[in-house]
Each structure stands twice: as structure tokens, then as C-alpha cells.
Design a protein around this motif. Sequence first.
Motif, PDB file in Angstrom:
ATOM      1  N   PHE A  41       0.871  -1.335   0.271  1.00  0.00           N
ATOM      2  CA  PHE A  41       0.188  -0.376  -0.022  1.00  0.00           C
ATOM      3  C   PHE A  41       0.732   1.376  -0.263  1.00  0.00           C
ATOM      4  O   PHE A  41       2.171   1.035   0.120  1.00  0.00           O
ATOM      5  CB  PHE A  41      -0.999  -0.397   1.392  1.00  0.00           C
ATOM      6  N   LYS A  42       0.121   1.845  -0.202  1.00  0.00           N
ATOM      7  CA  LYS A  42       0.594   3.090  -0.896  1.00  0.00           C
ATOM      8  C   LYS A  42       0.711   4.253   0.935  1.00  0.00           C
ATOM      9  O   LYS A  42       1.823   5.458   1.206  1.00  0.00           O
ATOM     10  CB  LYS A  42       0.190   4.209  -1.538  1.00  0.00           C
ATOM     11  N   SER A  43      -0.473   4.255   1.137  1.00  0.00           N
ATOM     12  CA  SER A  43       0.012   4.809   3.122  1.00  0.00           C
ATOM     13  C   SER A  43      -0.741   4.262   3.286  1.00  0.00           C
ATOM     14  O   SER A  43      -1.760   3.372   3.306  1.00  0.00           O
ATOM     15  CB  SER A  43      -1.706   5.925   1.875  1.00  0.00           C
ATOM     16  N   ILE A  44      -1.680   4.633   5.069  1.00  0.00           N
ATOM     17  CA  ILE A  44      -1.597   4.241   6.094  1.00  0.00           C
ATOM     18  C   ILE A  44      -2.907   4.041   5.871  1.00  0.00           C
ATOM     19  O   ILE A  44      -3.443   3.645   6.004  1.00  0.00           O
ATOM     20  CB  ILE A  44      -0.882   4.802   7.555  1.00  0.00           C
ATOM     21  N   ASN A  45      -3.530   5.608   5.730  1.00  0.00           N
ATOM     22  CA  ASN A  45      -4.845   5.536   5.318  1.00  0.00           C
ATOM     23  C   ASN A  45      -5.368   4.755   3.983  1.00  0.00           C
ATOM     24  O   ASN A  45      -6.438   3.836   4.447  1.00  0.00           O
ATOM     25  CB  ASN A  45      -5.621   6.797   4.933  1.00  0.00           C
ATOM     26  N   GLU A  46      -4.673   4.122   3.359  1.00  0.00           N
ATOM     27  CA  GLU A  46      -5.302   3.080   2.469  1.00  0.00           C
ATOM     28  C   GLU A  46      -5.622   1.921   3.264  1.00  0.00           C
ATOM     29  O   GLU A  46      -6.202   0.884   2.543  1.00  0.00           O
ATOM     30  CB  GLU A  46      -4.345   3.410   1.163  1.00  0.00           C
ATOM     31  N   ILE A  47      -4.158   1.173   3.913  1.00  0.00           N
ATOM     32  CA  ILE A  47      -4.411  -0.230   4.452  1.00  0.00           C
ATOM     33  C   ILE A  47      -5.297  -0.067   5.524  1.00  0.00           C
ATOM     34  O   ILE A  47      -6.546  -1.485   5.250  1.00  0.00           O
ATOM     35  CB  ILE A  47      -2.856   0.237   5.561  1.00  0.00           C
ATOM     36  N   PHE A  48      -5.773   0.811   6.219  1.00  0.00           N
ATOM     37  CA  PHE A  48      -7.312   0.997   6.678  1.00  0.00           C
ATOM     38  C   PHE A  48      -8.291   0.772   5.896  1.00  0.00           C
ATOM     39  O   PHE A  48      -9.595  -0.018   6.207  1.00  0.00           O
ATOM     40  CB  PHE A  48      -7.020   2.153   7.589  1.00  0.00           C
TER      41      PHE A  48
END
Length: 167
Positions: A41-48
Motif C-alpha cells: 500500500f501507498k499510505s496508512i490511510n489506504e491500509i485502513f
Amino acid sequence: MKIVLIGFMGSGKTSVAQLLAEKLNLQFIDMDDLILKSSEFKSINEIFEKRGETEFRKMEMKIAEEIAQEDNIVISTGGGVVMNEKTMSYLTTNSKIIFLNLSFEKAKQRVHLKKILPPLFQNIFDAKKLFEKRMPLYLKYADITIDTDNKNIDNIIKEVVVKIKEN
Ligand code: S3P
């Protein structure tokens, strides 16, 4: 020496950890960075968004396990590590835990400077509840607590260094 910085979102863990590492001539790592690097993933937000918080916490625990034996290092954690006992058992292995304490008002001001809000700070009411729930946990795990509300980063670092020597 293994120093672990804990605290709520906006408490300045990453900036303090980076400068502290420089000052003490230690390595620096940021757990959120390691989680991202180990994912697609590219960001922590994307993981969430795509995997949800439960999966994120598993990834966080795995990284904590991988770095448990590191030495001569300053580790910046994500604000939620204290929610998971296992993660904390890895982070507390041979380490000094430093809690960067701040008021919810300050956290809100600092987090709102970011272009993209962290996944668990999208709603102020929920973020405040989370803050209240976590506070006793930060205090429980802290070897050293630093109040950061009205201090600049240089003063915070100075205080951390003094307290590490005393501790
Ligand atoms: C989280 C804090 C974030 C990041 C993720 C979850 C939390 O890190 O790990 O969004 O649960 O408080 P920062 O504390 O560095 O913002």
C-alpha cells in the motif's frame, strides 16, 4: 540503548525520535514507515480503507516483533500501539518507553495541520473518546513522561536527554 516513543497522534513522536537519534548517535526507525514498506500500500490511510484496523494492528504487531531485539535505536511508534498487549510486550523488551504527553486540544490543532487526516482522526468526537481511552495506557507503559503542550522541540529533546540519564 533502545528508546521507544509513544503518544497520541500529533504528539510529535516522529520528529522527536529523529532528532533524538541524531543527538544520541543512534539509529532511527518509524514503525508506520516499516509497516508501509512491508505492504503493497501507498499510505496508512489506504491500509485502513482496504484492510481495516484489525489487519493494520496485526501488521503493527509483526513489525514490533521484528524489531524487538534491536539495540542502539530510537523507535517512533503509531499512536495505537498501546491498544495491543503483545505489541507492547515486544516494544518494552530492553527498552525505555518515553511518553510524549499532550492535551487533546493540542493534538487536534497539530493533526489538523496535516493535508490528510489520519484514519482515526476523521471525526473529532471519536478521536476524543480514543484519546481518553488510551491515556491510562500511555501512562501505564511510560518509563518517562514528557509534557509537550507548550514546549518547542529543542526543549523537549533536552528534557528527554536529562530524564534518560536520571532514569
Ligand atoms: C494510529 C496512529 C498513526 C498510525 C495509524 C493509527 C492510531 O500514527 O499508526 O493511523 O491508532 O493512533 P501516528 O500516531 O504517528 O499518527
